[in-house]
Design an enzyme around this catalytic site. Structure first.
Site, PDB file in Angstrom:
ATOM      1  N   LEU A  33       0.807  -1.224   0.000  1.00 54.68           N
ATOM      2  CA  LEU A  33       0.000   0.000   0.000  1.00 54.68           C
ATOM      3  C   LEU A  33       0.841   1.276   0.000  1.00 54.68           C
ATOM      4  CD1 LEU A  33      -2.791  -1.000   2.555  1.00 54.68           C
ATOM      5  CD2 LEU A  33      -2.749  -1.339   0.074  1.00 54.68           C
ATOM      6  N   HIS A  37      -3.571   4.342  -2.312  1.00 57.19           N
ATOM      7  CA  HIS A  37      -4.550   3.443  -1.690  1.00 57.19           C
ATOM      8  C   HIS A  37      -5.206   4.123  -0.481  1.00 57.19           C
ATOM      9  CE1 HIS A  37      -1.652   0.300  -3.377  1.00 57.19           C
ATOM     10  NE2 HIS A  37      -2.795  -0.042  -3.932  1.00 57.19           N
ATOM     11  N   MET A 186       1.596   7.234  -8.300  1.00 59.43           N
ATOM     12  CA  MET A 186       1.991   6.246  -7.288  1.00 59.43           C
ATOM     13  C   MET A 186       1.499   4.869  -7.702  1.00 59.43           C
ATOM     14  SD  MET A 186       1.315   8.177  -3.746  1.00 59.43           S
ATOM     15  CE  MET A 186       2.276   9.621  -3.328  1.00 59.43           C
ATOM     16  N   ARG A 189       4.060  -1.053  -8.041  1.00 60.21           N
ATOM     17  CA  ARG A 189       5.171  -1.495  -8.900  1.00 60.21           C
ATOM     18  C   ARG A 189       6.340  -0.505  -8.903  1.00 60.21           C
ATOM     19  NH1 ARG A 189       0.753  -3.579 -11.794  1.00 60.21           N
ATOM     20  NH2 ARG A 189       0.938  -5.801 -12.271  1.00 60.21           N
TER      21      ARG A 189
HETATM   22  P1  AMP Z   1      -3.964  -2.125  -6.658  1.00 61.21           P
HETATM   23  O1  AMP Z   1      -3.487  -2.481  -5.293  1.00 61.21           O
HETATM   24  O2  AMP Z   1      -2.872  -1.657  -7.578  1.00 61.21           O
HETATM   25  O3  AMP Z   1      -4.833  -3.201  -7.260  1.00 61.21           O
HETATM   26  O4  AMP Z   1      -4.898  -0.864  -6.488  1.00 61.21           O
HETATM   27  C1  AMP Z   1      -6.004  -0.872  -5.622  1.00 61.21           C
HETATM   28  C2  AMP Z   1      -6.810   0.369  -5.843  1.00 61.21           C
HETATM   29  O5  AMP Z   1      -5.996   1.523  -5.593  1.00 61.21           O
HETATM   30  C3  AMP Z   1      -7.311   0.507  -7.296  1.00 61.21           C
HETATM   31  O6  AMP Z   1      -8.632   1.015  -7.288  1.00 61.21           O
HETATM   32  C4  AMP Z   1      -6.319   1.482  -7.880  1.00 61.21           C
HETATM   33  O7  AMP Z   1      -6.827   2.203  -8.998  1.00 61.21           O
HETATM   34  C5  AMP Z   1      -6.071   2.399  -6.696  1.00 61.21           C
HETATM   35  N1  AMP Z   1      -4.815   3.120  -6.891  1.00 61.21           N
HETATM   36  C6  AMP Z   1      -3.627   2.608  -7.268  1.00 61.21           C
HETATM   37  N2  AMP Z   1      -2.708   3.587  -7.415  1.00 61.21           N
HETATM   38  C7  AMP Z   1      -3.344   4.749  -7.130  1.00 61.21           C
HETATM   39  C8  AMP Z   1      -2.940   6.117  -7.108  1.00 61.21           C
HETATM   40  N3  AMP Z   1      -1.712   6.493  -7.435  1.00 61.21           N
HETATM   41  N4  AMP Z   1      -3.858   7.061  -6.761  1.00 61.21           N
HETATM   42  C9  AMP Z   1      -5.135   6.698  -6.431  1.00 61.21           C
HETATM   43  N5  AMP Z   1      -5.580   5.416  -6.434  1.00 61.21           N
HETATM   44  C10 AMP Z   1      -4.698   4.455  -6.779  1.00 61.21           C
END
Ligand code: AMP
Length: 282
Positions: A33, A37, A186, A189
């Site tokens: 996270l 997130h 952000m 990865r």
């Molecule tokens: P992930 O853990 O990458 O599957 O992301 C979980 C949630 O966080 C998804 O809805 C993503 O679009 C959101 N998310 C990931 N990166 C960002 C970011 N930089 N800004 C806002 N939300 C994000």
């Protein structure tokens, strides 16, 4: 914060919450996270009574085994961050809990053309994998509202289509992209980038901004060609750089449209695949 590993106990607890008439905001994640997130957690806390976050690295949505194996994980730190952010419940299921057997991984959802364009074209099977896990999580949690990030814009549209298909009454908020001070979106990865790569990766957002600023006068295809060759010279391998309608992601060749438009990019910097997007006209 209460941590659940088993859906059986989570459901029992959520039943008690729902009987009290409280609304449930849900933030699905794959962990590792960051502030992006946490901004979703914060939105959920502002808009619902109880916030639940899930952490599950969904094997079925990875089209590349190496990407799955190298996906970052930092569960202890994630728990601390969620506690600090005021998250009420964390659901961290084991794979067995979500996919009890192989047959449980392969349901097909008719999400239409959006499945095979942009991310879908370069990551075959990815969105079916997303739909499989999201359907299971929604059935377990039955939230009132979902909080998703614009960072994964196509995924937001896929999930809203899934919710329509399943005929569920769940609100969706698409929250803004949080960025590093240099502009890089952000992402979990990003942890795989070294300092130098992080600085270079900020060029993706600069590129989107440049194109957006020039678009009213200049031809998109020319801007795209110039941007791709510039990025390739700087060591990126581009999967796509497209202009699309923001409501259905129909890909466009120019910006002479009254629709709301979005620029989307996906590129590898060495081993790491990065995505970003920018609204052109809201
Ligand atoms: P992930 O853990 O990458 O599957 O992301 C979980 C949630 O966080 C998804 O809805 C993503 O679009 C959101 N998310 C990931 N990166 C960002 C970011 N930089 N800004 C806002 N939300 C994000």
């Amino acid at each position: 914060m209460i941590v659940f590993k088993h859906s059986k106990y989570l459901r029992l607890y959520l039943g008690y919450i729902k009987r009290k008439g409280l609304s449930i905001g849900f933030v699905p994640t794959m962990g590792a996270l960051h502030e992006g997130h946490l901004s979703l957690i914060s939105q959920s806390r502002k808009n619902t009574d109880i916030t639940i976050c899930s952490i599950f690295v969904n094997p079925v949505q990875f089209n590349n085994k190496d990407d799955f194996q190298k996906y970052p994980s930092s569960i202890e730190n994630d728990i601390l961050l969620l506690e600090e952010a005021g998250c009420d419940i964390l659901f961290m299921p084991e794979e067995q809990e979500i996919y009890p057997d192989d047959a449980s991984k392969v349901k097909h959802f008719d999400i239409g053309l959006i499945e095979n364009i942009l991310e879908g074209k370069f990551r075959p099977g990815h969105f079916q994998g997303v739909c499989n896990v999201v359907e299971k999580l929604l059935k377990i949690i039955e939230p009132s509202h979902l909080f998703l990030g614009q960072k994964d814009y196509q995924q937001c549209l896929v999930i809203s289509r899934l919710i329509q298909l399943l005929n569920l009454n769940i609100g969706i908020s698409i929250c803004p992209i949080l960025r590093e001070p240099v502009g890089l979106a952000m992402s979990s990865r990003n942890r795989r980038l070294n300092e130098n790569e992080r600085k270079n990766a900020a060029i993706l957002y600069e590129t989107l901004n440049n194109i957006r600023n020039k678009l009213p006068e200049e031809n998109f295809l020319k801007l795209k060609q110039a941007a791709i060759s510039d990025l390739e010279n700087k060591g990126f391998k581009i999967d796509y750089l497209e202009l699309a309608k923001s409501d259905d992601l129909e890909i466009l060749e120019n910006s002479n449209s009254n629709n709301s438009l979005i620029l989307l990019i996906a590129a590898f910097l060495n081993e790491v695949r990065l995505i970003d997007n920018l609204m052109v006209k809201d």
